[in-house]
Design an enzyme around this catalytic site. Structure first.
Site, PDB file in Angstrom:
ATOM      1  N   GLN A   1     -18.708  13.320  16.989  1.00  0.00           N
ATOM      2  CA  GLN A   1     -19.836  13.123  16.082  1.00  0.00           C
ATOM      3  C   GLN A   1     -20.408  14.467  15.637  1.00  0.00           C
ATOM      4  OE1 GLN A   1     -22.375  10.586  18.603  1.00  0.00           O
ATOM      5  NE2 GLN A   1     -22.123   9.019  17.036  1.00  0.00           N
TER       6      GLN A   1
ATOM      7  N   LYS B   1     -33.676   2.491  11.759  1.00  0.00           N
ATOM      8  CA  LYS B   1     -32.771   3.502  11.194  1.00  0.00           C
ATOM      9  C   LYS B   1     -32.518   3.241   9.722  1.00  0.00           C
ATOM     10  CE  LYS B   1     -28.344   1.209  12.212  1.00  0.00           C
ATOM     11  NZ  LYS B   1     -27.056   1.290  12.919  1.00  0.00           N
TER      12      LYS B   1
ATOM     13  N   HIS C   1     -30.206  16.202  16.548  1.00  0.00           N
ATOM     14  CA  HIS C   1     -31.462  15.602  16.992  1.00  0.00           C
ATOM     15  C   HIS C   1     -32.583  16.563  16.655  1.00  0.00           C
ATOM     16  CE1 HIS C   1     -28.412  13.404  19.303  1.00  0.00           C
ATOM     17  NE2 HIS C   1     -29.222  12.386  19.063  1.00  0.00           N
TER      18      HIS C   1
ATOM     19  N   HIS D   1     -32.810  10.985  15.325  1.00  0.00           N
ATOM     20  CA  HIS D   1     -31.363  11.036  15.544  1.00  0.00           C
ATOM     21  C   HIS D   1     -30.681  11.069  14.180  1.00  0.00           C
ATOM     22  CE1 HIS D   1     -31.675   9.237  19.773  1.00  0.00           C
ATOM     23  NE2 HIS D   1     -32.880   9.023  19.249  1.00  0.00           N
TER      24      HIS D   1
ATOM     25  N   ARG E   1     -16.137   5.588  23.552  1.00  0.00           N
ATOM     26  CA  ARG E   1     -16.722   4.244  23.568  1.00  0.00           C
ATOM     27  C   ARG E   1     -15.639   3.207  23.787  1.00  0.00           C
ATOM     28  NH1 ARG E   1     -21.262   4.953  18.714  1.00  0.00           N
ATOM     29  NH2 ARG E   1     -22.355   6.651  19.772  1.00  0.00           N
TER      30      ARG E   1
ATOM     31  N   CYS F   1     -27.357  12.192  22.531  1.00  0.00           N
ATOM     32  CA  CYS F   1     -28.809  12.377  22.523  1.00  0.00           C
ATOM     33  C   CYS F   1     -29.411  12.634  23.902  1.00  0.00           C
ATOM     34  CB  CYS F   1     -29.498  11.206  21.820  1.00  0.00           C
ATOM     35  SG  CYS F   1     -28.905   9.576  22.271  1.00  0.00           S
TER      36      CYS F   1
ATOM     37  N   ASP G   1     -23.455  15.508  15.349  1.00  0.00           N
ATOM     38  CA  ASP G   1     -24.677  14.889  15.842  1.00  0.00           C
ATOM     39  C   ASP G   1     -25.829  15.885  15.847  1.00  0.00           C
ATOM     40  OD1 ASP G   1     -25.827  12.580  16.645  1.00  0.00           O
ATOM     41  OD2 ASP G   1     -24.970  12.540  18.647  1.00  0.00           O
TER      42      ASP G   1
END
Length: 659
Positions: free
Chosen positions: A400, A486, A404, A532, A382, A353, A402
């Site tokens: 991911q 979320k 946004h 997100h 991570r 992000c 991912d």
């Protein structure tokens, strides 16, 4: 003798009852054999707890969530007693209930062996039959230290109260908040103490109320979950209200073991996690790479249809980026240590992000561009502790899917509504159909940034979007990320396990921290809302979930090999190669087994590889320009014209159906 009034709370209307002073919860529910504890004025209590004037009392049945925890915690105590009777030198760690079972940690000279577990389980059965009573006893800190002077780990726990106990892995089952208590296991006849443990409780009235249990395995575990502490030996077990339920659970575990993605990944030659790379870092083999590519390609097409724009960002960044986003102050423990380079700290990215924010900020934006949907298959890293790394489902390096989305506040409700519809539709395309939603909200503490009213607005908008899907909504108080609430999509697989899939988060904070703006219709500068969204969560984890959901038998559209040609003899190999070439021209994945194995072994090999279609050819098939199909369930269809056979395979792929 004076009387008191108590209120019995059940599913039906409350019942007021007058009882003698000193009446216990056990007397209140006498004859109700399934009741193992009580909730008294909101607090879980042993049945031996004496009631007071005005208490509101609810029965806790053994098959309720609270009852199962009490059963399993009590069984953990029985196990610890058995261990110390068989291994007197063993020092006690902690023994909380967990989902579907319990564990207890011990400091012993040598790791437990399978034979040890068999001996411990046999001794536990004897303790259960004895019917020892669990008796709660409040103690002062000094009294507890004196009684447990030979238990160094218990002595450490005595000083932990409240938040400190909650933060220590499993410690809240031992001490928690309020007064300190010890539970004694008493002989049912003489009342003599057989064993004792520091514990918050509650427990079953007696060991004979433990109906069915099984010890499962042992493993190493760090004291209080920290790698800085001594390594103990943990024994896991399970306990259930009946033998039938225990049997069903063990059968479920056996089925889950067959579906374990780590096992299937090796058997089907899909991926591996080499020691040379390190724990949590996987490599995909050619066949696994095919599945992954098909997953990604289909997802890309669907995102293109929904007007997402594709971006790409690097794998590391200067520390300042993650300081701006708030991740370093709030998320540093989950990030790998910094790399010092040219006098600056660089971090492997743990999330995409912040970099997407830089894409948005790279030039001026107009309201006419919104909503702007940025999408990336972004690889992140991570630092997961070694004890929680688990194949592909909990990895240290993963990709991911991912996205946004930047939109106006006015666009936010519609965007969340269409986003949830898109997410659920795409998950259904991959074969998952049983969902519920979880809404994670702001909790107490200083980790949550932003104004309360911003959180309230974001949370309510998410709640309304969730309500439109007609799915069960489960609340998760305090479970939000530090920057916003979320929704998590929870999906159940073929054997009923729930997996967290997609997450959707509303964020008013990062646009503020990065100074993101767009020009509104009236010419003013406005801050966008940031949403997100990770649909799969990660490609690796979703791959593992699908692998276990299908037990390796992917539907044809996802299968690495969609059909394998099985010749009756070597003379039929060229004919099947022609068929395979025609199939490949239609972008179907077809191979021919031209090995020296006998036909039946080739069929068995294809079955073990879980190939959807086995295409068999012999003299008669060649003469008629046909093939025969053998399906995964063992059924067969003979004499299918080649063109028709190709259409059947292609149709199954196109419709994304299981065969």
């Amino acid at each position: 003798m004076s009387n008191i009034r108590v209120i019995i709370q059940r599913d039906s209307a409350p019942e007021e009852r007058v009882v003698a002073t000193g009446t216990t919860a056990a007397a209140l529910f006498e004859g109700e054999r399934s009741v193992v504890a009580a909730r008294v004025s909101g607090v879980l209590r042993d049945l031996a707890h004496p009631l007071a004037e005005g208490d509101e009392v609810s029965p806790v049945e053994i098959d309720s969530p609270d009852g199962l925890d009490i059963l399993r915690h009590s069984t953990a105590h029985v196990m610890a007693q058995a261990v110390q009777e068989l291994f007197p030198e063993a020092k006690l760690g902690i023994g909380p209930p967990i989902r579907d079972g319990f564990y207890y940690d011990f400091d012993v000279a040598e790791p437990f062996q399978p034979d040890d577990l068999a001996r411990i389980e046999k001794r536990m059965q004897q303790i259960v039959k004895q019917g020892q009573r669990f008796a709660r006893r409040p103690v002062s800190d000094d009294e507890a230290r004196a009684e447990l002077a030979d238990e160094p780990y218990k002595l450490e726990l005595i000083g932990l109260k409240g938040a400190a106990a909650e933060a220590a892995e499993g410690a809240s089952a031992e001490v928690g908040a309020g007064e300190l208590t010890i539970y004694d296991n008493l002989d049912p006849k003489s009342g003599e103490r057989r064993w004792q443990d520091l514990c918050r409780g509650p427990h079953l009235p007696a060991t004979r109320l433990i109906p069915a249990f099984r010890l499962m395995r042992s493993a190493a575990a760090y004291w209080r979950g920290s790698e800085k502490n001594p390594q103990l030996q943990r024994i896991y077990g399970t306990a259930w209200p009946s033998r039938d339920q225990l049997k069903a659970h063990l059968e479920f575990l056996a089925e889950a073991e067959k579906r374990d993605h780590r096992r299937l990944g090796t058997e089907l030659d899909l991926f591996s996690i080499p020691e040379e790379l390190g724990s949590g870092l996987a490599v995909f083999h050619p066949r696994g790479g095919i599945v992954r590519r098909v997953m990604e390609d289909y997802s890309r097409r669907r995102h293109e249809d929904e007007d997402y724009e594709f971006v790409n960002t690097p794998h590391l960044s200067k520390a300042r980026l993650f300081e701006t986003s708030g991740h370093l102050p709030n998320y540093a423990e989950s990030m790998f240590p910094p790399i010092e380079f040219e006098g600056q700290d660089y971090y492997l990215k743990a999330m995409n992000c912040p970099m997407h924010n830089l894409v948005f900020r790279a030039r001026g934006r107009s309201y006419r561009e919104l909503p702007l949907r940025l999408f990336e298959f972004g690889t992140v890293y991570r630092y997961e502790k070694s004890g929680v790394v688990h194949g592909l489902t909990r990895a240290r390096g993963f990709t991911q899917d991912d996205a946004h989305i930047y939109c106006t506040k006015e666009q936010m409700p519609q965007e969340l509504d269409s986003l949830l519809t898109f997410v659920l539709g795409l998950l259904r395309d991959y074969g998952l159909n049983d969902f519920y939603l979880e809404l994670s909200t702001r909790g107490e503490g200083d980790k949550f940034i932003g104004e309360p009213q911003e959180w309230e607005e974001a949370t309510e908008t998410l709640r309304q979007a969730a309500g439109k899907q007609g799915l069960e909504l489960v609340m998760d108080p305090g479970g939000a990320a530090y920057y916003g609430p979320k929704i998590s999509v929870q999906a159940k697989d073929a054997i009923g396990r729930s997996w967290q899939m997609s997450t959707i988060q509303v964020d008013f904070q990062q646009p503020k921290r990065f100074g993101l703006e767009y020009t509104a219709a009236d010419g003013s500068r406005q801050q966008p809302v940031m949403i997100h969204r990770a649909l799969f969560g990660s490609i690796e984890r979703f791959f593992a979930v699908l692998l276990e959901h299908y037990a390796g038998a992917f539907p044809p559209w996802l299968a690495p090999v969609q059909a394998v040609g099985v010749p009756i003899s070597d003379a039929h190999v060229p004919y099947l190669r022609e068929f395979a070439a025609e199939a490949k021209a239609q972008r179907l994945r077809v191979e021919v087994d031209s090995s020296s194995d006998r036909m039946q072994k080739k069929i068995r090999n294809a079955q073990r590889s879980k190939v959807p279609f086995m295409v068999i050819a012999g003299d008669e098939d060649m003469a008629n320009g046909a093939v025969s199909f053998r399906y995964r369930d063992g059924s067969q269809k003979n004499g299918i014209p080649r063109a028709e056979a190709l259409r059947e395979i292609a149709d199954a792929v196109e419709r994304r159906v299981q065969v």
